[in-house]
Design a protein around this motif. Structure first.
Motif, PDB file in Angstrom:
ATOM      1  N   LYS A  74      -5.817  15.954 -65.047  1.00 54.37           N
ATOM      2  CA  LYS A  74      -6.078  16.036 -66.487  1.00 54.37           C
ATOM      3  C   LYS A  74      -7.526  15.722 -66.851  1.00 54.37           C
ATOM      4  N   ASP A 100     -16.359  14.653 -72.971  1.00 50.32           N
ATOM      5  CA  ASP A 100     -16.641  15.959 -73.563  1.00 50.32           C
ATOM      6  C   ASP A 100     -17.824  15.869 -74.535  1.00 50.32           C
ATOM      7  N   ALA A 155      -5.490  16.543 -75.028  1.00 52.93           N
ATOM      8  CA  ALA A 155      -6.305  17.722 -74.703  1.00 52.93           C
ATOM      9  C   ALA A 155      -5.648  18.556 -73.613  1.00 52.93           C
ATOM     10  N   SER A 156      -5.027  17.878 -72.663  1.00 54.98           N
ATOM     11  CA  SER A 156      -4.367  18.578 -71.562  1.00 54.98           C
ATOM     12  C   SER A 156      -3.172  19.387 -72.070  1.00 54.98           C
ATOM     13  N   LYS A 203      -8.996  19.870 -68.318  1.00 57.15           N
ATOM     14  CA  LYS A 203      -9.472  20.276 -69.636  1.00 57.15           C
ATOM     15  C   LYS A 203     -10.450  19.279 -70.253  1.00 57.15           C
ATOM     16  N   SER A 204     -10.524  18.084 -69.706  1.00 59.70           N
ATOM     17  CA  SER A 204     -11.452  17.078 -70.217  1.00 59.70           C
ATOM     18  C   SER A 204     -12.426  16.677 -69.117  1.00 59.70           C
ATOM     19  N   THR A 205     -13.670  16.436 -69.519  1.00 54.64           N
ATOM     20  CA  THR A 205     -14.706  16.007 -68.571  1.00 54.64           C
ATOM     21  C   THR A 205     -15.341  14.713 -69.049  1.00 54.64           C
ATOM     22  N   GLY A 260     -10.026  22.434 -62.792  1.00 58.25           N
ATOM     23  CA  GLY A 260      -9.298  22.979 -63.942  1.00 58.25           C
ATOM     24  C   GLY A 260      -8.970  21.967 -65.028  1.00 58.25           C
TER      25      GLY A 260
END
Length: 256
Positions: A121, A231, A253-254, A88-90, A86
């Motif tokens: 996160k 991202d 971003a989180s 929000k950043s990869t 979950g």
């Protein structure tokens, strides 16, 4: 205000200024280390393809069936995930365990990456390649990547990943080509050095998977390791990037 107090405050401000300059210099040195070491790991795409073609059919090429490690994700199952789904950043990391620039990146960013993945996160997707094998010869990149994939099967990839970088040999020393060395290092990870792990390493279970990942790296047009995308944006090419800035970006971003 007394002259004594005034002097004390002035001295404190001066010490603070000196410390800030030291911190700035430290950040500059870390960025320079990563950029400078990257030069060693960079290969022109044509050179990589030429070397791999010349080495085709040699031992250690990984010509067997492709077996992705447990839990691998993405196209063709080439990404080993670390962190929560979950997030929000990869962060996408293409790395070679023989590459000194990859170790430099680890030294600078590891505490921040551990903090962000632990907090849910950030998710990291690791792609393992073998550029240095093609550049300098040998099979250490392949053997280490296979062993790391075996560690993923055992649920121990993050810890073993860190151990490999902590014990990285000199770039010209193909010490990781020795499966015995890789198994010995597994002893530094609680519960990893098992008969199943040893067999996976010795049999080269994931060799072809590493080869497929390496081909995907070439097809992506990337020029060297580490290639690190937040991202989709290459943060290694961002000269202003620091661990603190990465943390700030991911946390924003989180929250958003």
């Amino acid at each position: 205000m007394s002259e004594k107090n005034h002097d004390a405050k002035r001295t404190a401000r001066q010490r603070l200024a000196v410390e800030r300059e030291k911190q700035k210099a430290s950040e500059r040195r870390r960025r320079t280390l990563i950029v400078a070491a990257s030069v060693v790991c960079v290969l022109g795409l044509a050179t990589v393809i030429g070397v791999l073609a010349a080495n085709a059919g040699k031992s250690g090429s990984g010509s067997g069936p492709v077996a992705a490690p447990s839990g691998a994700l993405g196209k063709d199952g080439l990404a080993i995930p670390v962190g929560q789904d979950g997030a929000k950043s990869t962060l996408t990391v293409w790395e070679d365990f023989r590459c000194p620039a990859c170790k430099a990146f680890e030294a600078a960013y590891r505490p921040t990456l551990h903090e962000l993945t632990g907090a849910g996160k950030l998710r990291i997707e690791y792609h393992l390649v073998r550029l240095i094998d093609g550049n300098l010869g040998g099979t250490g990149s392949l053997r280490a990547a296979n062993a790391a994939a075996c560690a993923q099967d055992a649920g121990k990839f993050p810890a073993y990943h860190d151990v490999l970088y902590d014990n990285q040999p000199e770039e010209t020393d193909d010490a990781f080509a020795d499966n015995g060395k890789l198994i010995e290092l597994a002893g530094k990870v609680n519960g990893l050095d098992t008969p199943a792990f040893q067999k996976c390493v010795k049999d080269g279970v994931h060799d072809s998977w590493v080869g497929k990942s390496n081909k995907a790296f070439q097809a992506g047009g990337y020029s060297g390791t580490p290639t690190v995308l937040l991202d989709g944006k290459n943060i290694i090419e961002d000269r202003s990037m620091t661990p603190a800035k990465l943390k700030q970006t991911v946390e924003a971003a989180s929250r958003g």
